[in-house]
Structures are given as C-alpha cells and as structure tokens.
Design a protein around this motif. Structure first.
Motif, PDB file in Angstrom:
ATOM      1  N   THR A   3     -44.141 -43.788 -11.046  1.00 37.39           N
ATOM      2  CA  THR A   3     -43.151 -43.234 -10.210  1.00 37.39           C
ATOM      3  C   THR A   3     -41.798 -43.116 -10.918  1.00 37.39           C
ATOM      4  O   THR A   3     -41.335 -43.964 -11.655  1.00 37.39           O
ATOM      5  CB  THR A   3     -42.682 -44.118  -9.010  1.00 37.39           C
ATOM      6  N   VAL A   4     -41.553 -41.885 -11.238  1.00 36.41           N
ATOM      7  CA  VAL A   4     -40.163 -41.399 -11.729  1.00 36.41           C
ATOM      8  C   VAL A   4     -38.973 -41.115 -10.608  1.00 36.41           C
ATOM      9  O   VAL A   4     -39.204 -40.075  -9.961  1.00 36.41           O
ATOM     10  CB  VAL A   4     -40.059 -40.374 -12.806  1.00 36.41           C
ATOM     11  N   VAL A   5     -38.166 -41.928 -10.407  1.00 30.79           N
ATOM     12  CA  VAL A   5     -36.991 -41.752  -9.518  1.00 30.79           C
ATOM     13  C   VAL A   5     -35.742 -41.184  -9.978  1.00 30.79           C
ATOM     14  O   VAL A   5     -35.176 -41.845 -11.096  1.00 30.79           O
ATOM     15  CB  VAL A   5     -36.568 -43.016  -8.824  1.00 30.79           C
ATOM     16  N   TYR A   6     -35.312 -39.825  -9.419  1.00 30.73           N
ATOM     17  CA  TYR A   6     -33.999 -39.179  -9.784  1.00 30.73           C
ATOM     18  C   TYR A   6     -33.011 -39.183  -8.747  1.00 30.73           C
ATOM     19  O   TYR A   6     -33.503 -39.269  -7.261  1.00 30.73           O
ATOM     20  CB  TYR A   6     -34.097 -37.919 -10.445  1.00 30.73           C
ATOM     21  N   ASP A   7     -31.932 -38.647  -8.896  1.00 27.34           N
ATOM     22  CA  ASP A   7     -30.757 -38.697  -7.840  1.00 27.34           C
ATOM     23  C   ASP A   7     -30.815 -37.627  -7.050  1.00 27.34           C
ATOM     24  O   ASP A   7     -29.699 -37.370  -6.389  1.00 27.34           O
ATOM     25  CB  ASP A   7     -29.423 -38.873  -8.438  1.00 27.34           C
ATOM     26  N   THR A  15     -33.246 -34.331 -16.204  1.00 27.72           N
ATOM     27  CA  THR A  15     -32.880 -35.667 -17.066  1.00 27.72           C
ATOM     28  C   THR A  15     -34.212 -36.367 -16.876  1.00 27.72           C
ATOM     29  O   THR A  15     -34.700 -36.909 -17.965  1.00 27.72           O
ATOM     30  CB  THR A  15     -31.922 -36.540 -16.423  1.00 27.72           C
ATOM     31  N   ALA A  16     -34.874 -36.312 -15.726  1.00 35.51           N
ATOM     32  CA  ALA A  16     -36.266 -36.905 -15.546  1.00 35.51           C
ATOM     33  C   ALA A  16     -37.107 -36.277 -16.493  1.00 35.51           C
ATOM     34  O   ALA A  16     -38.044 -36.792 -17.229  1.00 35.51           O
ATOM     35  CB  ALA A  16     -36.709 -36.982 -14.200  1.00 35.51           C
ATOM     36  N   VAL A  17     -37.143 -34.923 -16.404  1.00 35.80           N
ATOM     37  CA  VAL A  17     -37.973 -34.192 -17.299  1.00 35.80           C
ATOM     38  C   VAL A  17     -38.030 -34.722 -18.899  1.00 35.80           C
ATOM     39  O   VAL A  17     -38.987 -34.974 -19.542  1.00 35.80           O
ATOM     40  CB  VAL A  17     -37.958 -32.651 -17.237  1.00 35.80           C
ATOM     41  N   PHE A  18     -36.745 -34.773 -19.266  1.00 37.85           N
ATOM     42  CA  PHE A  18     -36.522 -35.285 -20.669  1.00 37.85           C
ATOM     43  C   PHE A  18     -37.083 -36.653 -20.972  1.00 37.85           C
ATOM     44  O   PHE A  18     -37.661 -37.101 -22.188  1.00 37.85           O
ATOM     45  CB  PHE A  18     -34.822 -35.224 -21.006  1.00 37.85           C
ATOM     46  N   ARG A  31     -40.022 -38.371  -8.128  1.00 35.69           N
ATOM     47  CA  ARG A  31     -39.568 -38.354  -6.722  1.00 35.69           C
ATOM     48  C   ARG A  31     -38.132 -38.661  -6.337  1.00 35.69           C
ATOM     49  O   ARG A  31     -37.501 -39.224  -7.176  1.00 35.69           O
ATOM     50  CB  ARG A  31     -40.142 -39.385  -5.770  1.00 35.69           C
ATOM     51  N   PRO A  32     -37.509 -37.968  -5.426  1.00 36.05           N
ATOM     52  CA  PRO A  32     -35.938 -37.996  -5.276  1.00 36.05           C
ATOM     53  C   PRO A  32     -35.773 -39.597  -4.708  1.00 36.05           C
ATOM     54  O   PRO A  32     -36.747 -40.057  -3.974  1.00 36.05           O
ATOM     55  CB  PRO A  32     -35.822 -36.918  -4.317  1.00 36.05           C
ATOM     56  N   GLU A  33     -34.456 -40.030  -4.904  1.00 34.08           N
ATOM     57  CA  GLU A  33     -34.276 -41.233  -4.342  1.00 34.08           C
ATOM     58  C   GLU A  33     -34.446 -41.103  -2.688  1.00 34.08           C
ATOM     59  O   GLU A  33     -34.008 -40.170  -1.954  1.00 34.08           O
ATOM     60  CB  GLU A  33     -32.499 -41.667  -4.500  1.00 34.08           C
ATOM     61  N   GLY A  34     -35.008 -42.268  -2.209  1.00 33.87           N
ATOM     62  CA  GLY A  34     -35.121 -42.447  -0.807  1.00 33.87           C
ATOM     63  C   GLY A  34     -36.531 -42.139  -0.425  1.00 33.87           C
ATOM     64  O   GLY A  34     -36.975 -42.333   0.758  1.00 33.87           O
ATOM     65  N   ALA A  35     -37.411 -41.278  -1.221  1.00 29.19           N
ATOM     66  CA  ALA A  35     -38.682 -40.855  -0.934  1.00 29.19           C
ATOM     67  C   ALA A  35     -39.615 -42.200  -1.189  1.00 29.19           C
ATOM     68  O   ALA A  35     -39.345 -42.830  -2.241  1.00 29.19           O
ATOM     69  CB  ALA A  35     -39.351 -39.626  -1.742  1.00 29.19           C
ATOM     70  N   ALA A  36     -40.382 -42.046  -0.414  1.00 25.95           N
ATOM     71  CA  ALA A  36     -41.665 -43.190  -0.444  1.00 25.95           C
ATOM     72  C   ALA A  36     -42.525 -43.060  -1.684  1.00 25.95           C
ATOM     73  O   ALA A  36     -42.981 -41.793  -1.910  1.00 25.95           O
ATOM     74  CB  ALA A  36     -42.233 -43.536   0.811  1.00 25.95           C
ATOM     75  N   PRO A  37     -42.436 -43.968  -2.366  1.00 23.43           N
ATOM     76  CA  PRO A  37     -43.546 -43.943  -3.555  1.00 23.43           C
ATOM     77  C   PRO A  37     -44.956 -43.925  -3.235  1.00 23.43           C
ATOM     78  O   PRO A  37     -45.304 -44.372  -2.069  1.00 23.43           O
ATOM     79  CB  PRO A  37     -42.921 -45.359  -4.391  1.00 23.43           C
ATOM     80  N   VAL A  38     -45.927 -43.369  -4.085  1.00 17.77           N
ATOM     81  CA  VAL A  38     -47.219 -43.282  -3.839  1.00 17.77           C
ATOM     82  C   VAL A  38     -47.881 -44.736  -3.739  1.00 17.77           C
ATOM     83  O   VAL A  38     -48.613 -45.049  -3.165  1.00 17.77           O
ATOM     84  CB  VAL A  38     -47.871 -42.501  -4.696  1.00 17.77           C
ATOM     85  N   SER A  39     -47.330 -45.498  -4.897  1.00 14.66           N
ATOM     86  CA  SER A  39     -48.000 -46.798  -5.180  1.00 14.66           C
ATOM     87  C   SER A  39     -46.828 -47.704  -4.779  1.00 14.66           C
ATOM     88  O   SER A  39     -45.681 -47.735  -5.334  1.00 14.66           O
ATOM     89  CB  SER A  39     -48.399 -47.203  -6.376  1.00 14.66           C
ATOM     90  N   LEU A  40     -47.058 -48.949  -4.019  1.00 17.10           N
ATOM     91  CA  LEU A  40     -46.077 -50.017  -3.690  1.00 17.10           C
ATOM     92  C   LEU A  40     -45.919 -50.939  -4.878  1.00 17.10           C
ATOM     93  O   LEU A  40     -44.927 -51.755  -4.638  1.00 17.10           O
ATOM     94  CB  LEU A  40     -46.488 -50.695  -2.425  1.00 17.10           C
ATOM     95  N   ALA A  42     -46.546 -50.212  -8.517  1.00 21.71           N
ATOM     96  CA  ALA A  42     -46.070 -49.832  -9.825  1.00 21.71           C
ATOM     97  C   ALA A  42     -44.539 -49.739  -9.984  1.00 21.71           C
ATOM     98  O   ALA A  42     -43.824 -49.558  -9.007  1.00 21.71           O
ATOM     99  CB  ALA A  42     -46.676 -48.193  -9.660  1.00 21.71           C
ATOM    100  N   ARG A  43     -44.289 -50.244 -11.199  1.00 20.87           N
ATOM    101  CA  ARG A  43     -42.670 -50.316 -11.493  1.00 20.87           C
ATOM    102  C   ARG A  43     -42.342 -49.079 -11.593  1.00 20.87           C
ATOM    103  O   ARG A  43     -42.749 -48.258 -12.391  1.00 20.87           O
ATOM    104  CB  ARG A  43     -42.432 -51.282 -12.635  1.00 20.87           C
ATOM    105  N   PRO A  44     -41.092 -48.409 -10.769  1.00 18.67           N
ATOM    106  CA  PRO A  44     -40.915 -47.293 -10.870  1.00 18.67           C
ATOM    107  C   PRO A  44     -39.767 -47.043 -12.149  1.00 18.67           C
ATOM    108  O   PRO A  44     -39.094 -48.145 -12.742  1.00 18.67           O
ATOM    109  CB  PRO A  44     -39.880 -46.874  -9.738  1.00 18.67           C
ATOM    110  N   HIS A  45     -39.602 -45.924 -12.803  1.00 18.61           N
ATOM    111  CA  HIS A  45     -38.807 -45.692 -13.687  1.00 18.61           C
ATOM    112  C   HIS A  45     -37.661 -44.949 -13.166  1.00 18.61           C
ATOM    113  O   HIS A  45     -37.642 -43.830 -12.657  1.00 18.61           O
ATOM    114  CB  HIS A  45     -39.271 -44.673 -14.803  1.00 18.61           C
ATOM    115  N   THR A  46     -36.270 -45.622 -13.226  1.00 24.68           N
ATOM    116  CA  THR A  46     -35.365 -45.072 -12.566  1.00 24.68           C
ATOM    117  C   THR A  46     -34.475 -44.124 -13.577  1.00 24.68           C
ATOM    118  O   THR A  46     -33.955 -44.794 -14.515  1.00 24.68           O
ATOM    119  CB  THR A  46     -34.181 -46.101 -11.958  1.00 24.68           C
TER     120      THR A  46
END
Length: 255
Positions: A3-7, A15-18, A31-40, A42-46
C-alpha cells in the motif's frame, strides 16, 4: 502488494508515482489518506509530498502525453472514484512506454476508462456552471449550495470568478463540506460544516436579503413563462436537468 499512502493532493499523487519507481515497488496499491488498505498486515509506504519529485513526473508526462493529457489526469483525481489512483498509475505506465499515440488507443482498457471518466467529470462541470443558483444574504454575500457527483468546484472556479467579479460569493459543496469564497480579489478554499443549518429552511430564510423573496418570485415567473405546456417533455427535461439537482434550484423550490 504494498500500500502506498498519499495526502489526496495532486502533488501527493505525482510524488507517489515518483517514489514507486524510486523504491522499485513492484505491486503498488495507491490509496489516499483515510482509505482502508486492502491488507491489514502489509506495511504501508507513506508518501511525503515533494514538489520537486512531483514536478519531475509532471514534466515527463507533459512530454509524453497530448496537450490535455495532464489536465485529464487531474480530472480523474477529482472524480474521487474508488481505485482511480491505481488505474491512473497503469495509464501512466502505458503512457511512458507508448508515448503520445496511446491517448487514442481505446483498445487499452485504462485508456478507454480514463476517457469515459473525463467525459463524465466534464459533463458535471458544465452542469454546475449552468445549474448553480445564488441567493443573497443580508450582508450582501451571494451563496449557493451544491452536491455534485464529482469534486468539480476547482474546475468551475474560473467561470464564476469571471462572471461574478463584482460580487462576494460562496459556493458550498454540501457533500464534501468545503467551499469556494470570492472576496472581489481572489478565490480561496474554505472548510465549513453547517449541514444542520442547511436542512433548516427557516434559519436560512432569516439570513436572506429583504429582496431575495422578490428575486426568487420573479425568477420562477420567468421560468414558468418560458415553458410551453404543449411541448412539455419531462423525459427530456430530466435528462438535461437530473432530479438530484432540483432541491438546490430556485425554479424548483415550492411556493
């Protein structure tokens, strides 16, 4: 999948694409901030929004896409459609590989999806420009309440700034709880939460200018006089002016 979380900002997305390329993230789920991740688990990349990183992606896309390509990506982000970021990323991957000719390759599912969604957002923009009805308060502010399907206020800002340059106005998106305020010099984004007051018609009426009822009455009279009963086609009328807009249109208010 990571999961890649952006603001939720345009710069944040680019920036996330980069960083997906920078960190070689193989199977990203943006995924945007606040959206539920697919996996509970997996460590997200913020993503920490970086103007420099975002501009590198934007400049690359401007070179690879047609003239309206970048604007179309921004319109898709404004749509707020679930999963839009991941389909956009696949679209960007394809664009970087295939170049400008890919923009009309409708055999590619993500290209076709983007064009269809851009059309829907554009249609909603034009409807807002046509259907927004201002009401005047006692302190001279013209306000309008809307609930568009997509987040199109940023797209209609220039239209109303040019058309009502001599008036203080506020357009409030009741669904997303923010608005655009024009102070005769510039448009700024404001965050307001007065949902309860919006449902209290008596409270709103006390805020109206003394002449507002007269203006509304004249507008309803004009609207009624321009309709020819013998040529009334409700099916076509609803097609051009869907019922979901009626509660914010002066000519559709009771009385």
């Amino acid at each position: 999948m990571q999961t890649v979380v952006y603001d939720r900002s345009f710069e944040g997305f680019f920036t996330a694409v980069f960083e997906i390329y920078e960190y070689k993230i193989k199977d990203p789920d943006i995924r945007p901030e606040g959206a539920a991740p697919v996996s509970l688990f997996a460590r997200p990349h913020t993503v920490h929004t970086s103007s420099a990183k975002a501009m590198r992606v934007i400049n690359k896309l401007q070179a690879q896409l047609p003239e309206d390509g970048l604007a179309n990506i921004c319109r898709v982000l404004l749509s707020g459609q679930p999963g839009a970021e991941n389909r956009l990323f696949r679209y960007i991957q394809y664009a970087l590989q295939a170049g400008k000719n890919m923009a009309t390759d409708y055999s590619h599912p993500d290209v076709l999806w983007l064009q269809q969604l851009v059309h829907k957002v554009g249609r909603e923009k034009h409807r807002m420009e046509a259907f927004i009805r201002f009401q005047k308060t006692k302190d001279g502010l013209f306000y309008a309440v809307v609930e568009p399907d997509f987040n199109v206020l940023p797209l209609v800002s220039r239209h109303f700034e040019d058309r009502y340059a001599d008036q203080h106005w506020l357009i409030y998106d009741a669904r997303r709880k923010y608005g655009l305020y024009y102070n005769l010099q510039c448009v700024s984004e404001v965050t307001i939460d007065f949902a309860a007051a919006l449902n209290d018609k008596a409270s709103l009426h006390t805020l109206h200018d003394e002449q507002e009822d007269l203006y509304q009455s004249l507008w309803k009279t004009y609207f009624g006089s321009t309709n020819i009963a013998a040529r009334k086609n409700m099916k076509l009328h609803v097609q051009h002016m869907p019922r979901r807009y009626w509660k914010n249109l002066v000519e559709k208010l009771p009385g």
